[in-house]
Scaffold this motif. Structure first.
Motif, short mmCIF file in Angstrom:
data_model
loop_
_atom_site.label_atom_id
_atom_site.label_comp_id
_atom_site.label_asym_id
_atom_site.label_seq_id
_atom_site.Cartn_x
_atom_site.Cartn_y
_atom_site.Cartn_z
N ASP A 1 0.95 -1.14 0.11
CA ASP A 1 0.20 0.14 -0.06
C ASP A 1 1.10 1.10 0.03
OD1 ASP A 1 -1.73 2.01 0.72
OD2 ASP A 1 -2.91 1.01 2.19
N VAL A 2 1.09 1.71 -1.14
CA VAL A 2 2.04 2.80 -1.35
C VAL A 2 1.82 4.11 -0.71
CG1 VAL A 2 3.25 4.10 -3.05
CG2 VAL A 2 3.18 1.81 -3.55
N GLU A 3 0.52 4.60 -0.80
CA GLU A 3 0.22 5.83 -0.31
C GLU A 3 0.38 5.70 1.27
OE1 GLU A 3 -0.40 8.41 -1.90
OE2 GLU A 3 0.29 7.43 -3.64
N LEU A 4 0.03 4.66 2.00
CA LEU A 4 -0.14 4.51 3.31
C LEU A 4 1.34 4.34 3.86
CD1 LEU A 4 -1.23 3.74 6.15
CD2 LEU A 4 -1.49 1.60 5.58
N ALA A 5 2.26 3.69 2.94
CA ALA A 5 3.92 3.52 3.24
C ALA A 5 4.52 4.81 3.47
CB ALA A 5 4.41 2.47 2.47
N MET A 6 3.95 5.78 2.38
CA MET A 6 4.60 7.26 2.31
C MET A 6 4.27 7.76 3.60
SD MET A 6 3.69 8.07 -1.52
CE MET A 6 3.83 9.65 -1.32
N SER A 7 2.93 7.69 4.04
CA SER A 7 2.59 8.41 5.33
C SER A 7 3.19 7.80 6.51
CB SER A 7 1.01 8.15 5.60
OG SER A 7 0.48 9.29 4.53
N MET A 8 3.57 6.57 6.67
CA MET A 8 4.06 5.72 7.84
C MET A 8 5.45 6.29 7.85
SD MET A 8 3.92 1.49 8.51
CE MET A 8 2.10 1.90 9.00
N LEU A 9 6.26 6.42 6.86
CA LEU A 9 7.63 6.84 6.77
C LEU A 9 7.62 8.22 7.30
CD1 LEU A 9 8.84 5.48 3.49
CD2 LEU A 9 9.49 4.67 5.66
N SER A 10 7.03 9.18 6.65
CA SER A 10 7.02 10.60 7.25
C SER A 10 5.98 10.91 8.63
CB SER A 10 6.06 11.36 6.32
OG SER A 10 6.54 11.43 4.76
N GLY A 11 4.95 10.15 8.67
CA GLY A 11 4.47 10.41 10.07
C GLY A 11 5.35 9.69 11.23
N THR A 12 5.87 8.71 11.24
CA THR A 12 6.64 8.16 12.20
C THR A 12 7.81 9.10 12.35
OG1 THR A 12 6.32 6.17 11.41
CG2 THR A 12 8.06 6.31 13.25
N MET A 13 8.47 9.67 11.42
CA MET A 13 9.83 10.35 11.80
C MET A 13 9.15 11.85 12.53
SD MET A 13 12.69 11.46 11.36
CE MET A 13 13.79 10.24 10.73
N MET A 14 8.12 12.23 11.88
CA MET A 14 7.52 13.51 12.67
C MET A 14 7.13 13.21 13.87
SD MET A 14 6.51 16.54 11.73
CE MET A 14 5.36 17.27 10.29
N TRP A 15 6.52 12.14 14.26
CA TRP A 15 6.19 11.93 15.71
C TRP A 15 7.33 11.69 16.42
CZ3 TRP A 15 1.55 12.91 17.44
CH2 TRP A 15 0.99 12.18 18.47
N MET A 16 8.37 11.03 16.02
CA MET A 16 9.41 10.68 16.96
C MET A 16 10.44 11.66 17.12
SD MET A 16 9.74 7.56 17.78
CE MET A 16 11.53 7.05 18.26
N THR A 17 10.42 13.01 16.40
CA THR A 17 11.16 14.09 16.57
C THR A 17 10.52 15.24 17.29
OG1 THR A 17 10.64 15.00 14.10
CG2 THR A 17 12.45 13.52 14.65
N ARG A 18 9.22 15.01 17.77
CA ARG A 18 8.47 16.23 18.28
C ARG A 18 7.97 15.62 19.63
NH1 ARG A 18 8.38 17.38 13.47
NH2 ARG A 18 7.95 19.52 12.69
#
Lengths: 200, 200
Positions: free
Chosen positions: A154-171
């Motif tokens: 699921d390419v669209e979900l994978a894109m959000s998983m990469l960005s969303g996890t990075m965003m979350w882990m750094t904030r």
């Protein structure tokens, strides 16, 4: 004052543009919202006249969109040996953005304000976000074609998983001011690739 | 005016408290930041006197923390048949929060303001975030013990992957105002469990 006395255009106007963009970012980084900012205040901070700003930007909203777009680091080339390596390269670039103090503050605020300024948000999305999303999408598609990723990924979900996890882990509330683990991009990519369930 | 004439405390004061909390949330949902809000304005909006607010809260910051905490839906029980089911239950609850208009606006703004109000952020984290994180952590640990998750699963990262992906998928710039897929919690959980790489 004689316009013949200075070389035509570019270098000088680029320097003024840079000062204007920096003044805008500094003020946003200090917590001024879109409604708080004024062309007048930016001009004063940048040490230029208002006319210099209006020569280049139609108004405050255009200036802010360009200022926000300038925060995006250039997208690194994603054509390495493996999809795993390229995803780590990509997330490393986004981690730099997410952890630089002023950028982090501005981006979080801008996300909060986006719903109130739909036109600005749409333009920012178009010039700063979509090109990146397209590059990551192409990378994931390449992985499906090469067999590095499963065919039904699921390419669209994978894109959000990469960005969303990075965003979350750094904030906040996750980091709470602690420095971010340099290995974070690889940790995220490996978890997204292999998953939490045991592999037999 | 005679205090003997009304029944002691609770019902009446709870009604006033609810009105005060709602007034605070409404004003934040309209885009007022922590610095914009005043006890005076909240009192006027809630139709109570300032004294009624100060009887219950030491000041603006305490009131805002309680108002934000009230947005968190009660954590659903996580003791179902499988870790997969429980993770879906959990993410379904967080999806409701992320997509309700006022809550979404307030939470995004509060995240942006957290760095400027470290004490408020710390208190909110303690009363509203940590108990949930503890429940999800326990759930993932249970999965490791039962063999549903791999023994070396990175629990802290997995927690951020679940929350961060949900946050990202339900917000600008991903959604752009479109409704969120009801199947999103299951899609996220399945990708986190199985990963993108082919399983042989």
């Amino acid at each position: 004052m004689s316009s013949a006395a200075r070389p035509a255009g570019r270098p000088r106007s680029m320097k003024a543009e840079r000062a204007i963009i920096e003044a805008t970012l500094d003020m946003m980084g200090e917590g001024l919202s879109v409604s708080d900012l004024s062309i007048e205040a930016v001009a004063a901070r940048a040490g230029v006249g208002k006319t210099t700003i209006y020569r280049r930007w139609a108004g405050k909203e255009d200036l802010i969109v360009d200022a926000l777009a300038s925060l995006k680091a250039p997208m690194p080339p994603l054509a390495g040996v493996s999809v795993r390596d390229d995803l780590i390269t990509y997330l490393t670039a986004t981690m730099r953005e997410s952890t630089e103090g002023r950028t982090r503050c501005i981006v979080t605020m801008a996300m909060g304000e986006a719903p109130r300024y739909p036109e600005m948000a749409a333009r920012f999305r178009q010039i700063a976000i979509e090109p990146r999303r397209a590059a990551v999408r192409a990378l994931l598609q390449r992985g499906i074609e090469s067999g590095e990723l499963r065919p039904d990924a699921d390419v669209e979900l994978a894109m959000s998983m990469l960005s969303g996890t990075m965003m979350w882990m750094t904030r906040w509330p996750v980091t709470d001011g602690e420095p971010v683990d340099e290995e974070l991009p690889a940790r995220i990519v490996d978890m997204v690739l292999t998953g939490l369930a045991p592999r037999s």
